[in-house]
Design a protein around this motif. Structure first.
Motif, PDB file in Angstrom:
ATOM      1  N   TRP A  25       1.437   3.677  10.586  1.00  0.00           N
ATOM      2  CA  TRP A  25       2.777   4.284  10.550  1.00  0.00           C
ATOM      3  C   TRP A  25       3.155   4.603   9.112  1.00  0.00           C
ATOM      4  CZ3 TRP A  25       5.027   6.401  14.512  1.00  0.00           C
ATOM      5  CH2 TRP A  25       4.802   5.916  15.799  1.00  0.00           C
ATOM      6  N   MET A  26       2.860   3.650   8.228  1.00  0.00           N
ATOM      7  CA  MET A  26       3.235   3.874   6.833  1.00  0.00           C
ATOM      8  C   MET A  26       2.454   5.059   6.250  1.00  0.00           C
ATOM      9  SD  MET A  26       3.429   1.257   3.759  1.00  0.00           S
ATOM     10  CE  MET A  26       4.664   0.506   4.659  1.00  0.00           C
ATOM     11  N   GLU A  27       1.169   5.095   6.545  1.00  0.00           N
ATOM     12  CA  GLU A  27       0.359   6.195   6.018  1.00  0.00           C
ATOM     13  C   GLU A  27       0.840   7.534   6.581  1.00  0.00           C
ATOM     14  OE1 GLU A  27      -3.867   5.576   6.342  1.00  0.00           O
ATOM     15  OE2 GLU A  27      -4.305   7.638   5.754  1.00  0.00           O
ATOM     16  N   GLY A  28       1.140   7.540   7.874  1.00  0.00           N
ATOM     17  CA  GLY A  28       1.590   8.782   8.514  1.00  0.00           C
ATOM     18  C   GLY A  28       2.922   9.248   7.948  1.00  0.00           C
ATOM     19  N   VAL A  29       3.904   8.360   7.957  1.00  0.00           N
ATOM     20  CA  VAL A  29       5.262   8.758   7.553  1.00  0.00           C
ATOM     21  C   VAL A  29       5.295   9.137   6.077  1.00  0.00           C
ATOM     22  CG1 VAL A  29       7.617   7.884   7.247  1.00  0.00           C
ATOM     23  CG2 VAL A  29       6.374   7.427   9.373  1.00  0.00           C
ATOM     24  N   PHE A  30       4.664   8.357   5.221  1.00  0.00           N
ATOM     25  CA  PHE A  30       4.692   8.672   3.789  1.00  0.00           C
ATOM     26  C   PHE A  30       3.894   9.939   3.473  1.00  0.00           C
ATOM     27  CE2 PHE A  30       5.904   4.207   2.098  1.00  0.00           C
ATOM     28  CZ  PHE A  30       7.238   4.539   2.189  1.00  0.00           C
ATOM     29  N   SER A  31       2.808  10.162   4.170  1.00  0.00           N
ATOM     30  CA  SER A  31       2.043  11.393   3.903  1.00  0.00           C
ATOM     31  C   SER A  31       2.849  12.610   4.349  1.00  0.00           C
ATOM     32  CB  SER A  31       0.698  11.378   4.642  1.00  0.00           C
ATOM     33  OG  SER A  31      -0.052  10.266   4.253  1.00  0.00           O
ATOM     34  N   ILE A  32       3.474  12.518   5.529  1.00  0.00           N
ATOM     35  CA  ILE A  32       4.291  13.652   6.009  1.00  0.00           C
ATOM     36  C   ILE A  32       5.417  13.921   5.010  1.00  0.00           C
ATOM     37  CG2 ILE A  32       5.932  14.382   7.799  1.00  0.00           C
ATOM     38  CD1 ILE A  32       4.228  12.735   9.807  1.00  0.00           C
ATOM     39  N   ALA A  33       6.118  12.854   4.604  1.00  0.00           N
ATOM     40  CA  ALA A  33       7.271  13.034   3.719  1.00  0.00           C
ATOM     41  C   ALA A  33       6.839  13.639   2.383  1.00  0.00           C
ATOM     42  CB  ALA A  33       7.977  11.690   3.503  1.00  0.00           C
ATOM     43  N   THR A  34       5.767  13.120   1.810  1.00  0.00           N
ATOM     44  CA  THR A  34       5.350  13.564   0.475  1.00  0.00           C
ATOM     45  C   THR A  34       4.886  15.018   0.500  1.00  0.00           C
ATOM     46  OG1 THR A  34       4.622  11.311   0.095  1.00  0.00           O
ATOM     47  CG2 THR A  34       3.857  12.948  -1.483  1.00  0.00           C
ATOM     48  N   ILE A  35       4.180  15.393   1.545  1.00  0.00           N
ATOM     49  CA  ILE A  35       3.646  16.763   1.600  1.00  0.00           C
ATOM     50  C   ILE A  35       4.727  17.758   2.038  1.00  0.00           C
ATOM     51  CG2 ILE A  35       1.946  18.244   2.773  1.00  0.00           C
ATOM     52  CD1 ILE A  35       0.041  15.761   2.610  1.00  0.00           C
ATOM     53  N   TYR A  66       0.814  -1.215   0.000  1.00  0.00           N
ATOM     54  CA  TYR A  66       0.000   0.000   0.000  1.00  0.00           C
ATOM     55  C   TYR A  66       0.850   1.269   0.000  1.00  0.00           C
ATOM     56  CZ  TYR A  66      -3.600  -3.265   1.403  1.00  0.00           C
ATOM     57  OH  TYR A  66      -4.450  -4.318   1.450  1.00  0.00           O
ATOM     58  N   GLY A  67       2.158   1.109   0.326  1.00  0.00           N
ATOM     59  CA  GLY A  67       3.033   2.281   0.439  1.00  0.00           C
ATOM     60  C   GLY A  67       3.009   3.115  -0.834  1.00  0.00           C
ATOM     61  N   THR A  68       3.135   2.459  -1.978  1.00  0.00           N
ATOM     62  CA  THR A  68       3.183   3.174  -3.259  1.00  0.00           C
ATOM     63  C   THR A  68       1.874   3.916  -3.489  1.00  0.00           C
ATOM     64  OG1 THR A  68       4.294   1.165  -3.940  1.00  0.00           O
ATOM     65  CG2 THR A  68       3.860   2.792  -5.665  1.00  0.00           C
ATOM     66  N   GLN A  69       0.757   3.259  -3.158  1.00  0.00           N
ATOM     67  CA  GLN A  69      -0.550   3.914  -3.347  1.00  0.00           C
ATOM     68  C   GLN A  69      -0.668   5.136  -2.453  1.00  0.00           C
ATOM     69  OE1 GLN A  69      -3.037   0.489  -2.554  1.00  0.00           O
ATOM     70  NE2 GLN A  69      -3.684   0.438  -4.688  1.00  0.00           N
ATOM     71  N   ILE A  70      -0.225   4.994  -1.196  1.00  0.00           N
ATOM     72  CA  ILE A  70      -0.326   6.115  -0.249  1.00  0.00           C
ATOM     73  C   ILE A  70       0.450   7.317  -0.798  1.00  0.00           C
ATOM     74  CG2 ILE A  70       0.420   6.908   2.050  1.00  0.00           C
ATOM     75  CD1 ILE A  70      -0.231   4.000   3.031  1.00  0.00           C
ATOM     76  N   VAL A  71       1.688   7.055  -1.260  1.00  0.00           N
ATOM     77  CA  VAL A  71       2.516   8.155  -1.761  1.00  0.00           C
ATOM     78  C   VAL A  71       1.858   8.798  -2.980  1.00  0.00           C
ATOM     79  CG1 VAL A  71       4.724   8.725  -2.855  1.00  0.00           C
ATOM     80  CG2 VAL A  71       4.671   7.237  -0.836  1.00  0.00           C
ATOM     81  N   SER A  72       1.334   7.978  -3.889  1.00  0.00           N
ATOM     82  CA  SER A  72       0.796   8.612  -5.103  1.00  0.00           C
ATOM     83  C   SER A  72      -0.478   9.396  -4.792  1.00  0.00           C
ATOM     84  CB  SER A  72       0.638   7.585  -6.234  1.00  0.00           C
ATOM     85  OG  SER A  72      -0.628   7.036  -6.215  1.00  0.00           O
ATOM     86  N   ILE A  73      -1.275   8.935  -3.835  1.00  0.00           N
ATOM     87  CA  ILE A  73      -2.476   9.705  -3.458  1.00  0.00           C
ATOM     88  C   ILE A  73      -2.063  11.015  -2.759  1.00  0.00           C
ATOM     89  CG2 ILE A  73      -4.565   9.712  -2.028  1.00  0.00           C
ATOM     90  CD1 ILE A  73      -4.643   6.611  -2.512  1.00  0.00           C
ATOM     91  N   ALA A  74      -1.095  10.918  -1.827  1.00  0.00           N
ATOM     92  CA  ALA A  74      -0.643  12.139  -1.127  1.00  0.00           C
ATOM     93  C   ALA A  74      -0.069  13.123  -2.142  1.00  0.00           C
ATOM     94  CB  ALA A  74       0.389  11.784  -0.059  1.00  0.00           C
ATOM     95  N   ALA A  75       0.679  12.615  -3.132  1.00  0.00           N
ATOM     96  CA  ALA A  75       1.278  13.504  -4.144  1.00  0.00           C
ATOM     97  C   ALA A  75       0.183  14.184  -4.967  1.00  0.00           C
ATOM     98  CB  ALA A  75       2.226  12.715  -5.040  1.00  0.00           C
ATOM     99  N   SER A  76      -0.872  13.421  -5.310  1.00  0.00           N
ATOM    100  CA  SER A  76      -1.922  14.039  -6.139  1.00  0.00           C
ATOM    101  C   SER A  76      -2.662  15.118  -5.338  1.00  0.00           C
ATOM    102  CB  SER A  76      -2.880  12.987  -6.700  1.00  0.00           C
ATOM    103  OG  SER A  76      -3.818  12.621  -5.727  1.00  0.00           O
ATOM    104  N   HIS A  77      -2.781  14.953  -4.031  1.00  0.00           N
ATOM    105  CA  HIS A  77      -3.428  15.994  -3.213  1.00  0.00           C
ATOM    106  C   HIS A  77      -2.539  17.233  -3.131  1.00  0.00           C
ATOM    107  CE1 HIS A  77      -7.012  13.969  -1.187  1.00  0.00           C
ATOM    108  NE2 HIS A  77      -6.597  13.151  -2.119  1.00  0.00           N
ATOM    109  N   ARG A  78      -1.266  17.025  -2.799  1.00  0.00           N
ATOM    110  CA  ARG A  78      -0.368  18.198  -2.619  1.00  0.00           C
ATOM    111  C   ARG A  78      -0.186  18.945  -3.937  1.00  0.00           C
ATOM    112  NH1 ARG A  78       5.823  15.853  -3.147  1.00  0.00           N
ATOM    113  NH2 ARG A  78       5.608  15.883  -5.406  1.00  0.00           N
TER     114      ARG A  78
END
Ligand code: HEM
Length: 480
Positions: free
Chosen positions: A435-445, A133-145
């Protein structure tokens, strides 16, 4: 050797020392007598817990509507309740009441149903599956930012909810935020809006059919929810029957998982969950996994905006790990271990503003906590919010300092001084996911944006089902 001979060789057992039972400290009269005190505020037990802790120490009791309630803030007692004596506790009344919404899902069920459900669901939450799910989380966070504009003002609480909802839609159901997902979100929110009414209604389970406005609203929302989730399950089952490949979403995994009989059930066939069980788990995971992470992220952005040194250290880590300028790239799974400071930031944010701010259990028989006797039927509460602001374990507790979560600092603290995900056999099954959702969302944004808080006063935390800011939390965006 005969057992008699063996017995005669055993030294006589010393009788246990008589237990020193102490009177539980606490309020002399039932809670309603104190109704007009500053520390009693309907809908905000944190004030009461703070008062009890300050006045009586790590254990205190009171009575509410005839029920004995014990508040504890000693990590050893919390370990007793969640781990050592877990067999003598069940979830407390307000959680049990949520069975009317969540049925026998993981949060609300008791053993033996819980243990069976947990075994079936576990593979869907396995670390390796979650990793996908990590890749999906990053791509969704990126599309929002990427939709945000320099100088724009946003309500970061709303934006974090939107992000988390899309992540749940994608990872739980393998879909966009469709009208179905919005319907689930809306109906769950409607029912949660009725939470206080649902909890306060005596023996509600027996009166669900009554034509009372709150109950009519509940029945309508629940029927709609059930119909939408049922349709999603039917579609997933049909896709699997048509030989479509499993896309790895949580729902597909729950449908595919089986209960492998233990030695105790020898001879039984592996079993799938029934559609009703899957529905209960889907609603449970939706409820447990969406608002919690969204609130944790919201508070993280607020704390970063107030602590420029921490923010700078986070940015430095992101620049080192993910590059800058033309060389900047999105985080991947392989980067996760290097995003250590981002993880510490998320951990420290959940210390100050734990999304699950308190937990409770009811004793099913008499138990002992240190020198105290807890009778059967008592409710025992403990609070992540209070514990993780206790100066004994977190000196200068209001200071936002992610270095409290270096491996060494963590190892130096007793267990159950920090437990945002609970513990024991009911520990959050979605912890790795969170943890994965939190860390990847923080990093991407944070690799793209800096946020400045626009409120004139600090946001007010509201202890609802999760700890959320009372008002929208407005931020101005500056590109990095
Ligand atoms: C920051 C985010 C989260 C926090 C703070 C959190 C916190 C918790 C806590 C404290 C419990 C234990 C409750 C108790 O023992 O009474 C729990 C249980 C649970 N959580 Fe989470 N959670 C988070 C995210 C998630 C996610 C992302 C999912 C799913 C995708 C999830 C699914 C569950 C489930 C199903 C349970 C019940 C487990 C059981 O009893 O077997 N949670 N969570």
């Amino acid at each position: 050797m005969s057992s008699e001979v063996k017995a005669s060789n055993v030294s006589p057992v010393t009788p246990p020392a008589p237990r020193i039972v102490q009177q539980l400290p606490g309020l002399r009269y039932p809670l309603h007598i104190y109704m007009f005190r500053r520390w009693v505020k309907l809908g905000n037990p944190i004030r009461l817990f703070e008062y009890l802790h300050k006045t009586y120490g790590n254990i205190a009791h009171y009575r509410f509507m005839g029920t004995p309630i014990v508040f504890i803030n000693d990590p050893r007692y919390i370990q007793n309740v969640l781990v050592t004596d877990a067999a003598h506790f069940v979830k407390e009344r307000t959680v049990r009441r949520m069975k009317i919404l969540l049925g026998e899902g993981l949060i609300t069920s008791d053993d033996p149903i819980h243990i069976r459900q947990r075994r079936i669901a576990a593979p869907a939450f396995h670390r390796q599956r979650i990793a996908a799910y990590g890749t999906q989380i990053v791509s969704i966070a990126a599309s929002h930012r990427d939709q945000w504009q320099p100088g724009q003002t946003i309500d970061i609480a709303g934006a974090s909810m939107a992000l988390s909802l899309e992540i749940v839609a994608r990872t739980l159901f393998d879909t966009e935020v469709t009208p179905d997902i919005r319907a689930i979100n809306d109906e769950v929110n409607t029912i949660m809006g009725l939470y206080n009414f649902i909890v306060a209604f005596p023996r509600l389970e027996n009166f669900l059919h009554l034509p009372i406005p709150g109950l009519i609203k509940f029945r309508k929302s629940k029927a709609h929810l059930d119909a939408v989730v049922k349709r999603l399950i039917t579609e997933h089952r049909a896709a699997a029957a048509a030989g479509e490949p499993d896309k790895g979403d949580l729902l597909s995994m729950l449908l595919a998982s089986t209960y492998e009989p233990t030695e105790a059930d020898a001879g039984k066939q592996p079993e799938h969950m029934s559609d009703i069980q899957v529905r209960d788990e889907v609603l449970t995971i939706f409820l447990a996994g969406y608002e919690t992470v969204a609130n944790a992220l919201t508070w993280t952005w607020y704390l970063l905006s107030q602590n420029p040194e921490v923010e700078a250290k986070l940015h430095a880590e992101l620049d080192t790990v993910l590059g800058t300028g033309d060389q900047q790239r999105l985080p991947t799974l392989a980067d996760y271990p290097a995003l250590r400071y981002a993880e510490q930031v998320f951990a420290e944010s959940m210390r100050l503003y734990p999304p699950a701010w308190a937990m409770g259990r009811m004793s099913t028989r008499e138990v002992h906590l240190g020198p105290y006797n807890i009778p059967a039927g008592a409710h025992v509460f403990f609070s992540q919010y209070i514990m993780s602001r206790t100066p004994e374990y977190f000196p200068d507790p209001l200071r936002f300092d992610p270095d409290r979560f270096t491996p060494e600092a963590k190892a130096a603290r007793p267990k159950f001084t920090y437990f945002p995900f609970g513990g024991g056999n009911r520990q959050c099954i979605g912890e790795s996911f969170a943890w994965m959702e939190g860390v990847f969302s923080i990093a991407t944004i944070a690799q793209r944006w800096r946020m400045s808080y626009l409120g004139a006063t600090p946001p007010v935390p509201q202890p609802k089902i999760t700890l959320r800011p009372r008002d929208p939390l407005m931020m101005r965006l500056t590109p990095r």
